[in-house]
Design a protein around this motif. Structure first.
Motif, PDB file in Angstrom:
ATOM      1  N   CYS A 373       0.853  -1.192   0.000  1.00  0.00           N
ATOM      2  CA  CYS A 373       0.000   0.000   0.000  1.00  0.00           C
ATOM      3  C   CYS A 373       0.893   1.248   0.000  1.00  0.00           C
ATOM      4  N   ARG A 374       0.675   2.152  -0.952  1.00  0.00           N
ATOM      5  CA  ARG A 374       1.543   3.333  -1.067  1.00  0.00           C
ATOM      6  C   ARG A 374       1.493   4.181   0.198  1.00  0.00           C
ATOM      7  N   ARG A 375       0.291   4.324   0.741  1.00  0.00           N
ATOM      8  CA  ARG A 375       0.109   5.168   1.915  1.00  0.00           C
ATOM      9  C   ARG A 375       0.917   4.608   3.086  1.00  0.00           C
ATOM     10  N   CYS A 390      -5.438   0.845   2.349  1.00  0.00           N
ATOM     11  CA  CYS A 390      -6.088   2.145   2.485  1.00  0.00           C
ATOM     12  C   CYS A 390      -7.272   2.293   1.538  1.00  0.00           C
ATOM     13  N   ALA A 391      -7.334   1.451   0.519  1.00  0.00           N
ATOM     14  CA  ALA A 391      -8.412   1.491  -0.463  1.00  0.00           C
ATOM     15  C   ALA A 391      -8.382   2.753  -1.316  1.00  0.00           C
ATOM     16  N   CYS A 393      -5.217   3.838  -2.898  1.00  0.00           N
ATOM     17  CA  CYS A 393      -3.982   3.931  -3.673  1.00  0.00           C
ATOM     18  C   CYS A 393      -4.065   2.859  -4.746  1.00  0.00           C
ATOM     19  N   CYS A 396      -3.816  -0.800  -3.432  1.00  0.00           N
ATOM     20  CA  CYS A 396      -4.991  -1.309  -2.725  1.00  0.00           C
ATOM     21  C   CYS A 396      -6.195  -1.418  -3.654  1.00  0.00           C
TER      22      CYS A 396
END
Ligand code: ADP
Ligand code: ZN
Length: 711
Positions: A373-375, A390-391, A393, A396
């Protein structure tokens, strides 16, 4: 005395504090030194603006961003707060004017550049000392540290502030500081046992997308079309490339201007101004762009090239979505960029520094290549925990679906067989896709299998091949140019005796921001906002943020009272702009047969914010009117708009305490009455439109009040 929450509601039109604003404000009000680390868009300004309004004396705000000061002060003024600024853009005359305001205690906040504070003449310092400062706020506090990324020598002088004003609390604020810089800031500023507040660096409303750089211009166009008419920044590496890209975009029908250090000052300033005022939608810039701007409705940031470290990436993407609405960050990644930046990262004759820079660069590369996940990756980089998923990025949002891969596998394997097991993966993929490359000789183009795989992308093919290899349907001969060959198992598939399934990545790029609102109305409200901004000679987002307009366009208030519940409408803005925006909403609802989305009980429980009834402010205006002052005179005396005073007075007409003739010239009364017969009195806008320039809202309102009270 009011509470911070009351000030938040009345002056700024917001209902609740965000992050730790509340605790921070309490600490400042207790006159303690405070250090605030909060991401861009988090709401740092209110942390000193609200105390400034509650304290007796002046609050001095130190900022290095001279270009922002006028905007900041304008933003306060439209909220009915008295503020001023001092910097080198003002003439000597204007500067003494501001000093006079300070001396007469006519402003609550004063913004200034650090060098002004310690200018040669100590006169100014004396004025400040004698007029009593309640609070000193130091914005962009990381500028005092050599460890930070934006060191400014003039900031070092701020260390002396504590000697000059030992009893005045100081609040230092920044959006970027690692632990080392943080410690340095506190020491250099000589803060007394400061309370430190560190907010999460998670920018939830920014959605991150990192894609391989391939056909990036076509991809960019696709992306921009989805962001049609929204403001965005596109970062590109070189001066030349920013100009070329801007030209290309204009050619393709977009509103874009370049920005780079090679352009002359005037052009740069003009392009920036056009962007800030929403007259140009896209700025194509080198990284130089952004430090000095505070535009809240930047909806996306695109990186055409790889940033040199995660700090820069975070900061640049962070320029999107300061208003809290969903915004996108898109980055095109390529290994070539990475290799090129490696050359730049080396600092001559400084092994240690080079190593740090290269390290940071490779972290940036990992971010792009990882399937995390990037976040989560970004936050972990800044020592912050995040659970991933995080849904919002690209990682995700990619899903894998299982597909029946038997036919695909048959195509791949038979291609390998037809090519006599003599070629590597790239060649086989070219062959399957029917590529026109010269590498494919004529005899191969005659084969039936040539081009049967054009319905899958190159990436998909390479992932299918990897799957086949892993599952033992394929061999790769490493000692012989990586040529692909069949295995015993391959024939089961080719003969249809065995089936195979593949996982394929499907991306769900679209998420939407979850708020449904009237898009057409939103556009109309934007126009109203532009008009108002033009009139007030300021930028549109200073009048209202996009978030406020979205809320208007989704909740559809039908009265001034309901308008009071929209975030961003404080008392001053309701008085100044309420009618104009409300009129647009009411017109729209009538046109499309829509109802207000407010529920009766929703606002019964909540405090009344708008001046719907008899209020102190109205009584004050009435008093001055009865003392013989004209409407403009009252406006001048009270520091309010003429419109507002007219509103106040016309209210008393409805109450029978003033007569309509007191406010409206007799020859105007009949035409207004006629217009009311025709258009009704639910909204003032249609009446104003029908009557024209000569009639003020106040006059119309006064007659409306009479008609209303007569039933
Ligand atoms: P920063 O200086 O931390 O980058 P700002 O002070 O400019 O952030 O605030 C960013 C935006 O958020 C502004 O439009 C501001 O009015 C808004 N804002 C701040 N606090 C609140 C709050 N409690 N509720 C709603 N909006 C807020
Ligand atoms: Zn994610």
């Amino acid at each position: 005395m009011s509470s911070p929450l009351e000030v938040l509601k009345k002056k700024f039109g917001y209902d609740e504090f965000r992050f730790q604003q509340n605790e921070i404000i309490d600490t400042v009000l207790a006159q303690e030194d405070t250090f605030v680390l909060m991401p861009t868009g988090g709401g740092k300004s209110l942390c000193y603006q609200i105390p400034a309004l509650l304290f007796e004396g002046l609050t001095v705000v130190i900022s290095p961003l001279i270009a922002l000061m006028k905007d900041q002060v304008d933003a306060l003024r439209v909220n009915g707060i008295r503020a001023g600024y001092l910097n080198s853009t003002l003439s000597p005359g204007q500067q003494s004017q501001v000093m006079r305001l300070v001396r007469n205690k006519e402003i609550k906040l004063l913004y200034m550049a650090p060098e002004r504070l310690f200018a040669r003449d100590s006169e100014f310092m004396e004025v400040l000392k004698s007029s009593g400062i309640s609070l000193i706020a130091i914005d962009e506090a990381h500028c005092i540290s050599q460890w930070g990324h934006d060191f400014r020598p003039e900031y070092l002088k701020l260390g002396a502030l504590k000697d000059k004003f030992p009893d005045t609390p100081v609040i230092a604020l920044t959006a970027t500081a690692d632990k080392l810089t943080r410690k340095d800031i506190l020491e250099k500023l000589n803060l007394k046992k400061p309370k430190t507040f560190v907010s999460s660096f998670n920018r939830e409303n920014i959605h991150y997308y990192i894609e391989p750089k391939k056909d990036s211009y076509a991809r960019l166009l696709e992306f921009l079309e989805k962001h049609n008419d929204e403001s965005g920044i596109i970062y590109s590496l070189s001066r030349k490339s920013t100009e070329a890209l801007a030209t290309k975009l204009v050619h393709d029908g977009f509103s874009a201007k370049p920005y780079n250090a090679g352009l002359d000052r005037e052009t740069r300033a003009r392009h920036q101004e056009l962007f800030i005022k929403d007259k140009v939608k896209i700025i194509v810039a080198t990284i130089a762009f952004g430090m000095g701007i505070d535009k809240s409705n930047v909806r996306y940031v695109v990186h055409m090239n790889l940033p040199k470290n995660i700090e820069s990436y975070y900061q640049e993407t962070g320029r999107a979505g300061r208003d809290g609405l969903q915004s996108d960050a898109l980055l095109f990644y390529s290994k070539r960029d990475l290799a090129m930046l490696k050359d730049f990262a080396r600092v001559d004759d400084n092994e240690e520094q080079s190593k740090i820079m290269l390290d940071k660069l490779s972290q940036m590369g990992y971010l792009c290549e990882s399937k995390t996940c990037r976040r989560k990756f970004i936050l972990n980089y800044f020592d912050e925990e995040h659970g991933g998923n995080c849904a919002t990025c690209d990682v995700c949002l990619s899903d894998y679906e299982e597909i029946d891969g038997t036919v695909i596998a048959q195509k791949a394997l038979s291609a390998i067989a037809r090519l006599k097991e003599n070629y590597g993966m790239n060649h086989v993929i070219d062959f399957l896709k029917g590529s026109k490359t010269k590498k494919i000789p004529d005899w191969q183009r005659e084969i039936k299998t040539y081009g049967v795989g054009s319905d899958h992308s190159r990436e998909e093919w390479s992932s299918f091949f990897n799957d086949l290899k892993m599952k033992g349907y394929l061999d790769q001969n490493e000692s012989n140019y990586n040529t692909l060959s069949l295995t015993g198992k391959s024939w089961n598939i080719l003969k249809g005796k065995e089936k195979i399934r593949f996982l394929r990545a499907v991306s769900r790029r679209e998420t939407g921001n979850g708020i449904s609102y009237e898009k057409v109305l939103f556009d109309r409200l934007r126009e109203v906002r532009s008009k108002v901004a033009e009139r007030e000679n300021t930028a549109a987002f200073i009048i209202f943020s996009d978030a406020t307009l979205v809320e208007l366009a989704s909740r559809l208030p039908k009265s001034i009272e309901e308008l009071g519940f929209i975030k961003g409408f404080g008392e001053a803005k309701i008085e100044r702009y309420g009618q104009e925006f409300l009129g647009e909403v009411v017109d729209y609802c009538r046109e499309f047969g829509l109802e207000s989305q407010f529920k009766q009980k929703q606002y019964k429980q909540r405090a009344k914010k708008s001046a719907g009834g008899r209020s102190q402010t109205k009584i004050e205006s009435l008093k001055l009117f009865k003392e013989g002052n004209s409407t403009p005179e009252i406006a001048g005396l009270r520091g309010l708009g003429v419109n507002t005073i007219e509103e106040h007075l016309s209210w008393f007409v409805g109450e029978g305490e003033l007569s309509v003739e007191d406010l409206v010239p007799p020859q105007k009364i009949t035409p207004i009455q006629d217009a009311i017969k025709e258009h009704g009195w639910a909204a003032l806008r249609p009446l104003k439109d029908a009557l024209g320039e000569d009639y003020t809202y106040g006059e119309i309102k006064a007659v409306v009040e009479v008609v209303k009270s007569e039933g």
